[in-house]
Motif scaffolding. Structure first.
Motif, PDB file in Angstrom:
ATOM      1  N   ALA A 144      77.736  -1.877  80.713  1.00  0.00           N
ATOM      2  CA  ALA A 144      76.285  -1.724  80.083  1.00  0.00           C
ATOM      3  C   ALA A 144      75.300  -2.693  80.657  1.00  0.00           C
ATOM      4  O   ALA A 144      74.225  -2.359  80.385  1.00  0.00           O
ATOM      5  N   LEU A 145      75.663  -3.527  81.219  1.00  0.00           N
ATOM      6  CA  LEU A 145      74.673  -4.613  81.893  1.00  0.00           C
ATOM      7  C   LEU A 145      74.430  -4.303  83.077  1.00  0.00           C
ATOM      8  O   LEU A 145      73.292  -4.999  83.902  1.00  0.00           O
ATOM      9  N   ASP A 146      74.930  -3.394  83.592  1.00  0.00           N
ATOM     10  CA  ASP A 146      74.836  -3.076  85.184  1.00  0.00           C
ATOM     11  C   ASP A 146      73.325  -2.594  85.385  1.00  0.00           C
ATOM     12  O   ASP A 146      72.974  -1.852  84.846  1.00  0.00           O
ATOM     13  N   GLY A 147      72.683  -3.321  86.389  1.00  0.00           N
ATOM     14  CA  GLY A 147      71.191  -2.850  86.629  1.00  0.00           C
ATOM     15  C   GLY A 147      70.395  -3.207  85.646  1.00  0.00           C
ATOM     16  O   GLY A 147      69.234  -3.012  85.772  1.00  0.00           O
ATOM     17  N   VAL A 148      70.783  -3.830  84.507  1.00  0.00           N
ATOM     18  CA  VAL A 148      69.712  -4.275  83.596  1.00  0.00           C
ATOM     19  C   VAL A 148      68.897  -5.657  84.192  1.00  0.00           C
ATOM     20  O   VAL A 148      69.569  -6.420  84.878  1.00  0.00           O
TER      21      VAL A 148
END
Length: 233
Positions: free
Chosen positions: A52-56
């Motif tokens: 869910a936090l990947d690339g944020v």
């Protein structure tokens, strides 16, 4: 603008749950998607949070309930802060075997401060973790400790429901642009000069002997109609 990512506990919350209420108040708020409903498999939950936090790139505040607090702590120990600027950890539990799949043991929880500011909100009547145990983890993780008084495990069965204090705690972790940190002392009904430190974890409980009232005093709302959000990310 700060992004809010909701981290569920062992089960997906009911539509009336306070996390669903938070999600319904802002369509930009997202859920961590996971595939282990009804049981807690730590590796899978940590991987779901990482995905869910990947690339944020936006600054993010995590809002976790129950076993979701353990997910946040385990993820932070292995991944570092990433885009996370703070975490609200609400009533973390002591995990017992029926919460897991019976085959995967819970990894040891990190014993060091989290790499971002955090607030641990604990209940005096939580059947899943004693208040003293919650205070222990607040000290270990370097979290501010908020005493919720008689709040159970902060589930719908306990009357939560819309929970306005959550918004204040989120704002404390990520104040709006142009504003300083939120001062809970001006809002918290029982805050006063008798407030004290608990071994490095701040307590917002009054110096009075009695616990904060269960359903009065402005910090807890009664169970009401919540806006359900199915948004995930």
């Amino acid at each position: 603008m700060t992004r809010v990512l909701l981290v569920p506990g062992r089960n997906d919350p009911l539509p009336e749950h306070w996390q669903e209420w938070l999600a319904g108040r802002d369509p930009a708020r997202c859920w961590v998607r996971h595939a282990t409903r009804g049981r807690y498999v730590a590796d899978e939950r940590v991987a779901a949070l990482a995905a869910a936090l990947d690339g944020v790139t936006e600054p993010t505040v995590l809002v976790a309930h129950s076993a979701g607090c353990l997910t946040v702590a385990l993820w932070a120990a292995s991944a570092g802060p990433g885009p996370v600027r703070g975490a609200l950890l609400v009533t973390p539990p002591d995990i017992v075997e029926p919460w897991t799949d019976g085959t995967s043991a819970l990894p040891a929880l990190p014993d060091d401060p989290l790499p971002f500011p955090s607030i641990l909100a604990a209940s005096r009547t939580d059947p899943a973790m004693t208040y003293d145990r919650a205070a222990h983890w607040a000290r270990r993780w370097g979290a501010e400790l908020v005493d919720l008084g008689d709040a159970g495990h902060l589930t719908t069965a306990d009357g939560y429901g819309p929970w306005p204090l959550a918004e204040h705690l989120i704002a404390r972790l990520a104040p709006p642009v142009g504003r300083g940190p939120v001062d809970l002392g001006s809002w918290w009904p029982l805050q006063g000069p008798g407030s004290s430190k608990i071994s490095g974890a701040r307590s917002f409980r009054s110096a009075h002997d009695e616990a904060p009232p269960r359903a009065e005093g402005g910090f807890r709302s009664t169970l009401g109609q919540a806006v359900c959000s199915s948004r995930t990310c």
